[in-house]
Design an enzyme around this catalytic site. Structure first.
Site, mmCIF file in Angstrom:
data_model
loop_
_atom_site.group_PDB
_atom_site.id
_atom_site.type_symbol
_atom_site.label_atom_id
_atom_site.label_comp_id
_atom_site.label_asym_id
_atom_site.label_seq_id
_atom_site.Cartn_x
_atom_site.Cartn_y
_atom_site.Cartn_z
ATOM 1 N N ASP A 98 95.995 105.860 9.925
ATOM 2 C CA ASP A 98 94.923 105.259 9.143
ATOM 3 C C ASP A 98 93.889 106.326 8.818
ATOM 4 O O ASP A 98 93.396 107.016 9.713
ATOM 5 C CB ASP A 98 94.252 104.109 9.900
ATOM 6 C CG ASP A 98 93.573 103.132 8.949
ATOM 7 O OD1 ASP A 98 94.134 102.053 8.708
ATOM 8 O OD2 ASP A 98 92.490 103.467 8.442
ATOM 9 N N ASN B 41 102.342 100.709 4.336
ATOM 10 C CA ASN B 41 101.387 99.620 4.217
ATOM 11 C C ASN B 41 100.042 100.058 3.636
ATOM 12 O O ASN B 41 99.282 99.234 3.138
ATOM 13 C CB ASN B 41 101.174 98.993 5.610
ATOM 14 C CG ASN B 41 100.049 97.992 5.634
ATOM 15 O OD1 ASN B 41 100.183 96.872 5.154
ATOM 16 N ND2 ASN B 41 98.915 98.393 6.200
ATOM 17 N N SER C 65 103.583 93.166 -3.866
ATOM 18 C CA SER C 65 102.601 92.088 -3.969
ATOM 19 C C SER C 65 102.960 91.144 -5.105
ATOM 20 O O SER C 65 103.590 91.555 -6.093
ATOM 21 C CB SER C 65 101.212 92.676 -4.233
ATOM 22 O OG SER C 65 100.276 91.663 -4.544
ATOM 23 N N TYR D 294 96.499 97.806 -9.472
ATOM 24 C CA TYR D 294 97.159 97.361 -8.241
ATOM 25 C C TYR D 294 98.537 96.763 -8.547
ATOM 26 O O TYR D 294 99.522 97.047 -7.864
ATOM 27 C CB TYR D 294 96.259 96.329 -7.567
ATOM 28 C CG TYR D 294 96.737 95.836 -6.230
ATOM 29 C CD1 TYR D 294 96.613 96.622 -5.085
ATOM 30 C CD2 TYR D 294 97.278 94.563 -6.099
ATOM 31 C CE1 TYR D 294 97.033 96.151 -3.850
ATOM 32 C CE2 TYR D 294 97.690 94.078 -4.867
ATOM 33 C CZ TYR D 294 97.567 94.880 -3.749
ATOM 34 O OH TYR D 294 97.985 94.405 -2.527
ATOM 35 N N GLY D 295 98.606 95.936 -9.598
ATOM 36 C CA GLY D 295 99.879 95.323 -9.966
ATOM 37 C C GLY D 295 100.916 96.348 -10.377
ATOM 38 O O GLY D 295 102.085 96.268 -9.994
ATOM 39 N N LYS E 123 102.101 98.174 -7.240
ATOM 40 C CA LYS E 123 102.951 97.366 -6.375
ATOM 41 C C LYS E 123 104.334 97.130 -6.972
ATOM 42 O O LYS E 123 105.334 97.058 -6.249
ATOM 43 C CB LYS E 123 102.257 96.029 -6.078
ATOM 44 C CG LYS E 123 101.080 96.165 -5.116
ATOM 45 C CD LYS E 123 101.481 96.900 -3.838
ATOM 46 C CE LYS E 123 100.429 96.886 -2.771
ATOM 47 N NZ LYS E 123 100.842 97.654 -1.574
ATOM 48 N N ALA F 65 97.788 87.477 3.003
ATOM 49 C CA ALA F 65 97.147 87.440 4.312
ATOM 50 C C ALA F 65 95.652 87.651 4.187
ATOM 51 O O ALA F 65 95.163 88.221 3.205
ATOM 52 C CB ALA F 65 97.744 88.510 5.230
ATOM 53 N N ALA F 66 94.941 87.218 5.194
ATOM 54 C CA ALA F 66 93.495 87.423 5.247
ATOM 55 C C ALA F 66 93.218 88.797 5.836
ATOM 56 O O ALA F 66 93.381 89.017 7.026
ATOM 57 C CB ALA F 66 92.852 86.341 6.106
ATOM 58 N N ARG G 276 90.915 92.795 4.856
ATOM 59 C CA ARG G 276 89.790 93.355 4.087
ATOM 60 C C ARG G 276 90.073 93.310 2.596
ATOM 61 O O ARG G 276 89.163 93.245 1.771
ATOM 62 C CB ARG G 276 89.536 94.811 4.501
ATOM 63 C CG ARG G 276 89.006 94.989 5.900
ATOM 64 C CD ARG G 276 88.560 96.422 6.114
ATOM 65 N NE ARG G 276 89.604 97.379 5.804
ATOM 66 C CZ ARG G 276 89.417 98.692 5.673
ATOM 67 N NH1 ARG G 276 88.207 99.204 5.810
ATOM 68 N NH2 ARG G 276 90.422 99.507 5.403
#
Length: 309
Positions: A38, A100, A152, A165-166, A169, A197-198, A200
């Site tokens: 990370d 990820n 995604s 982002y699209g 992904k 998912a929940a 950030r």
């Protein structure tokens, strides 16, 4: 059947928080040695800190597992190679890679700065490419590898304000599709996870009561299946809130037009037939599309030849 990762070594990128953290903890709980990668940046990719990764490592070690923290920026190949080198020096192999790591810089396309588009593409796409490239030869030589891309629904289906982002992904799906073919004989299986998912990344997008249902652990249950010896390959596994589904690309059987009919008007006239899903199929590779069209053309030539005989 109980899933166990004893003896396996996994690298999880973006593992300081959210889904990555959940994946790393679950792999370690089932026996894997885990590299917690990370950069420690904010959701938009700014800043850096090793605190989050170190905290996850401490949690794994407190539970009796083995883990290594590394702050490699996945867009920097030298840092990624250092991470893999440290992994090999400590444990001698890499069996699992979960790509990820990611960031968000949402805006409608009309208002989006191209630098924000490039950065999101760089982190998601080149980040996955760099990490995969750094472990690919290791996995080939050991004749074993499990790689998970993180795609995604924004890429598969679109989402307002997320052109960058699209695009990133969906690019991971294309990356996966070819890696599947090249890794097959080396027992390298490559799949994609499409999570809801929940984290950030989603905390500002949904109300609190909905976020409470979207636990990262629900997604991780599916992610770990993609890391097992029995894992499929070329699968897009969608997961969220306890729901699991697969997404697949299909192509209609289509039509054939003789050379003298190959006009835009003829294509438009046959639009319904082109879109007929009755005999659609999933193609194993891009070449299968070429084969399909060439077979139609060959059959036409054969019938024409027979008619002239």
């Amino acid at each position: 059947m109980s899933i166990d990762f004893s003896g396996r070594v996994a690298i999880v990128t973006g593992a300081g928080n959210g889904l990555g953290r959940s994946h790393a903890l679950a792999l370690a709980a089932r026996g894997a040695k885990v590299v917690v990668n990370d950069l420690g940046g904010a959701r938009d990719g700014s800043g850096a800190s090793s605190d989050a990764a170190k905290a996850v490592v401490a949690e794994i070690e407190a539970a009796g597992g083995e883990a290594l923290a590394h702050g490699a920026n996945v867009t920097n190949m030298e840092q990624v190679q250092d991470m893999v080198a440290q992994t090999m020096a400590r444990w001698g192999r890499v069996d699992i890679l979960i790509n990820n790591a990611g960031i968000l810089r949402d805006k409608s396309f009309a208002k989006m700065d191209l630098d924000d588009f490039r950065l999101v593409m760089d982190v998601h796409v080149m980040g996955a490419v760099n990490c995969t490239k750094a472990v690919w030869e290791i996995m080939r030589e050991q004749q074993y590898g499990r790689i998970v891309m993180t795609t995604s629904s924004s890429g598969l289906y679109g989402n307002f304000g997320q052109t960058n982002y699209g695009a990133a992904k969906m690019a991971q799906v294309g990356f996966m599709n070819t890696l599947v073919l090249e890794g097959d004989k080396y027992n390298i299986r490559v799949n994609a996870l499409a999570p809801t998912a929940a984290t950030r990344m989603t905390e500002d997008l949904m109300p609190a009561e909905v976020l409470d249902m979207l636990k990262p652990e629900s997604v991780t249950a599916g992610a770990l299946v993609l890391c097992t010896e029995q894992a499929p390959t070329k699968m897009i596994l969608c997961a969220g809130a306890g729901g699991f589904a697969s997404a697949r690309l299909f192509e209609t059987d289509g039509i054939f037009l003789a050379p003298e009919q190959q006009t835009p008007e003829a294509v438009l006239e046959n639009w319904d037939a082109i879109n007929n899903t009755a005999e659609q199929s999933e193609l194993a590779s891009g070449m299968k599309q070429s084969e399909k069209f060439l077979v139609k053309a060959f059959n036409y030539l054969q019938s024409k030849g027979s008619g002239n005989a």
